[in-house]
Design an enzyme around this catalytic site. Structure first.
Site, PDB file in Angstrom:
ATOM      1  CB  CYS A 264      -6.804   7.889  -9.508  1.00 45.29           C
ATOM      2  SG  CYS A 264      -7.374   8.715 -10.993  1.00 45.29           S
TER       3      CYS A 264
ATOM      4  CD  GLU B 149      -8.921   4.021  -8.761  1.00 50.63           C
ATOM      5  OE1 GLU B 149      -8.579   5.166  -8.379  1.00 50.63           O
ATOM      6  OE2 GLU B 149      -9.882   3.818  -9.515  1.00 50.63           O
TER       7      GLU B 149
ATOM      8  CB  CYS C 224      -9.282   6.823 -14.996  1.00 51.48           C
ATOM      9  SG  CYS C 224      -7.578   6.838 -14.399  1.00 51.48           S
TER      10      CYS C 224
ATOM     11  CB  CYS D 173      -6.509   3.602 -12.266  1.00 53.22           C
ATOM     12  SG  CYS D 173      -6.174   5.124 -11.353  1.00 53.22           S
TER      13      CYS D 173
HETATM   14  N1  THU Z   1     -10.685   9.543  -9.548  1.00 52.21           N
HETATM   15  C1  THU Z   1     -10.146   8.550  -8.806  1.00 52.21           C
HETATM   16  O1  THU Z   1      -9.553   8.785  -7.745  1.00 52.21           O
HETATM   17  N2  THU Z   1     -10.275   7.282  -9.252  1.00 52.21           N
HETATM   18  C2  THU Z   1     -10.966   6.922 -10.360  1.00 52.21           C
HETATM   19  O2  THU Z   1     -11.017   5.753 -10.683  1.00 52.21           O
HETATM   20  C3  THU Z   1     -11.636   7.930 -11.175  1.00 52.21           C
HETATM   21  C4  THU Z   1     -11.360   9.342 -10.808  1.00 52.21           C
HETATM   22  C5  THU Z   1     -10.600  10.916  -9.044  1.00 52.21           C
HETATM   23  C6  THU Z   1      -9.672  11.817  -9.775  1.00 52.21           C
HETATM   24  C7  THU Z   1     -10.250  13.179  -9.440  1.00 52.21           C
HETATM   25  O3  THU Z   1      -9.725  13.614  -8.201  1.00 52.21           O
HETATM   26  C8  THU Z   1     -11.734  12.923  -9.261  1.00 52.21           C
HETATM   27  O4  THU Z   1     -11.868  11.519  -9.124  1.00 52.21           O
HETATM   28  C9  THU Z   1     -12.593  13.405 -10.419  1.00 52.21           C
HETATM   29  O5  THU Z   1     -12.088  12.960 -11.621  1.00 52.21           O
END
Ligand code: THU
Length: 135
Positions: A59, A61, A90, A93
């Site tokens: 992610c 973050e 999530c 994170c």
């Molecule tokens: N994702 C993030 O980068 N941060 C979040 O807080 C939630 C999800 C990304 C992971 C993945 O590449 C995409 O969003 C879909 O889940």
């Protein structure tokens, strides 16, 4: 001096939105940018990085926090997260944010818009009773 005045908030949002343009998200097509405000005033960006082995995705973050750590930064005051629509961090994170500062301010924003369209919360409030390794 308050390290997180509205000027800094706007700088963080801008950095997160710029980083979002670099997201590698060919599978979900859900692009996320983040930017962390470090103790020395540095702003370090991150974006989500996906993989054809989906579980390897990182992610935005955690990319930002990892990059900041690798630069030697500490004392994270705040993190901005930009996505469309806005995304809550999530669970993984949330645990990562709490690890570094339970009082970290988390700004949750869309791809554009001002501070009045940005949600603001505290990391520990996003993960009550979080795990702490205290043998
Ligand atoms: N994702 C993030 O980068 N941060 C979040 O807080 C939630 C999800 C990304 C992971 C993945 O590449 C995409 O969003 C879909 O889940």
């Amino acid at each position: 001096m308050n390290p997180l005045d509205d000027t800094r908030r706007l700088e963080l949002l801008r950095a997160a939105r710029l980083a979002r343009a670099h997201a590698y998200a060919p599978y979900s097509r859900f692009r996320v940018g983040a930017a962390v405000l470090c103790g020395d005033g540095r702003i370090v960006p991150g974006c989500n990085v996906e993989n054809s082995s989906f579980g390897l995705t990182v992610c935005a973050e955690r990319v930002a926090i990892g990059a900041a750590i690798a630069q030697g930064a500490t004392g994270f005051h705040a993190i901005a997260i930009a996505a469309s629509p806005p995304a809550m961090p999530c669970g993984a994170c949330r645990q990562t944010l709490v690890e570094f500062n339970p009082d970290m301010v988390v700004l949750i924003a869309g791809p554009d818009g001002d501070l009045d369209e940005t949600r603001e919360m505290r990391a520990a409030d996003l993960l009550p009773d979080s795990f702490r390794f205290e043998p």
